[in-house]
Design a protein around this motif. Structure first.
Motif, PDB file in Angstrom:
ATOM      1  N   UNK A   1      41.832  37.987  49.128  1.00 36.73           N
ATOM      2  CA  UNK A   1      42.278  38.473  47.836  1.00 36.73           C
ATOM      3  C   UNK A   1      41.653  39.849  47.590  1.00 36.73           C
ATOM      4  N   UNK A   2      42.408  40.751  47.025  1.00 37.29           N
ATOM      5  CA  UNK A   2      41.929  42.104  46.739  1.00 37.29           C
ATOM      6  C   UNK A   2      40.875  42.081  45.639  1.00 37.29           C
ATOM      7  N   UNK A   3      40.029  43.102  45.674  1.00 37.62           N
ATOM      8  CA  UNK A   3      38.953  43.235  44.696  1.00 37.62           C
ATOM      9  C   UNK A   3      39.139  44.512  43.893  1.00 37.62           C
ATOM     10  N   UNK A   4      38.794  44.443  42.604  1.00 41.08           N
ATOM     11  CA  UNK A   4      38.810  45.602  41.717  1.00 41.08           C
ATOM     12  C   UNK A   4      37.360  46.014  41.488  1.00 41.08           C
ATOM     13  N   UNK A   5      37.075  47.280  41.760  1.00 38.10           N
ATOM     14  CA  UNK A   5      35.723  47.812  41.593  1.00 38.10           C
ATOM     15  C   UNK A   5      35.773  48.848  40.478  1.00 38.10           C
ATOM     16  N   UNK A   6      35.030  48.601  39.411  1.00 37.66           N
ATOM     17  CA  UNK A   6      34.951  49.528  38.282  1.00 37.66           C
ATOM     18  C   UNK A   6      33.543  50.106  38.245  1.00 37.66           C
ATOM     19  N   UNK A   7      33.479  51.444  38.223  1.00 40.93           N
ATOM     20  CA  UNK A   7      32.186  52.116  38.259  1.00 40.93           C
ATOM     21  C   UNK A   7      32.097  53.176  37.166  1.00 40.93           C
ATOM     22  N   UNK A   8      30.903  53.359  36.643  1.00 31.81           N
ATOM     23  CA  UNK A   8      30.608  54.473  35.750  1.00 31.81           C
ATOM     24  C   UNK A   8      29.342  55.145  36.261  1.00 31.81           C
ATOM     25  N   UNK A   9      29.348  56.482  36.251  1.00 29.41           N
ATOM     26  CA  UNK A   9      28.197  57.238  36.750  1.00 29.41           C
ATOM     27  C   UNK A   9      27.915  58.353  35.756  1.00 29.41           C
ATOM     28  N   UNK A  10      26.927  58.132  34.884  1.00 26.72           N
ATOM     29  CA  UNK A  10      26.546  59.116  33.870  1.00 26.72           C
ATOM     30  C   UNK A  10      25.966  60.358  34.541  1.00 26.72           C
ATOM     31  N   UNK A  11      26.376  61.518  34.060  1.00 26.76           N
ATOM     32  CA  UNK A  11      25.839  62.775  34.553  1.00 26.76           C
ATOM     33  C   UNK A  11      26.496  63.303  35.813  1.00 26.76           C
TER      34      UNK A  11
END
Length: 102
Positions: free
Chosen positions: A1-11
């Motif tokens: 099954x496919x995976x969803x990767x959510x990322x946030x990188x401040x700066x």
């Protein structure tokens, strides 16, 4: 099954993003397992959403391609990340019909 990767990188800046992309080249040579990549910037924060065939393929890409480029460029820190299984993905561009002519 496919995976969803959510990322946030401040700066993380658009110039840094472009530099990493230029080194890694995911826009020229799609990594095995990558289905979708979206990046946005808002108030000094890089937001990314990816869809990969597997978390293992994503992590291998990050460890062997992304992080070496980040280190090479002297970029500090790491993104916050959340991974979950894909439930549904609709590509509505392929379903659109041309506008009717009057």
């Amino acid at each position: 099954m496919a995976e969803v990767i959510m990322q946030t990188w401040a700066g993380f800046t658009p110039d840094q993003y472009d530099a990493v992309r230029d080194i890694v080249g995911w826009d020229r040579h799609t990594p095995d397992g990558m289905r979708l990549h979206v990046a946005t910037f808002d108030s000094g924060v890089l937001n990314m959403t990816d869809v990969w065939d597997s978390e293992a393929q994503f992590m291998t890409f990050v460890q062997t391609q992304i992080m070496p480029a980040v280190t090479q460029l002297g970029i500090a820190g790491q993104p916050e990340m959340a991974i979950s299984s894909l439930y549904e993905l609709n590509d509505l561009t392929s379903a659109q019909t041309p506008p009717a002519k009057g």
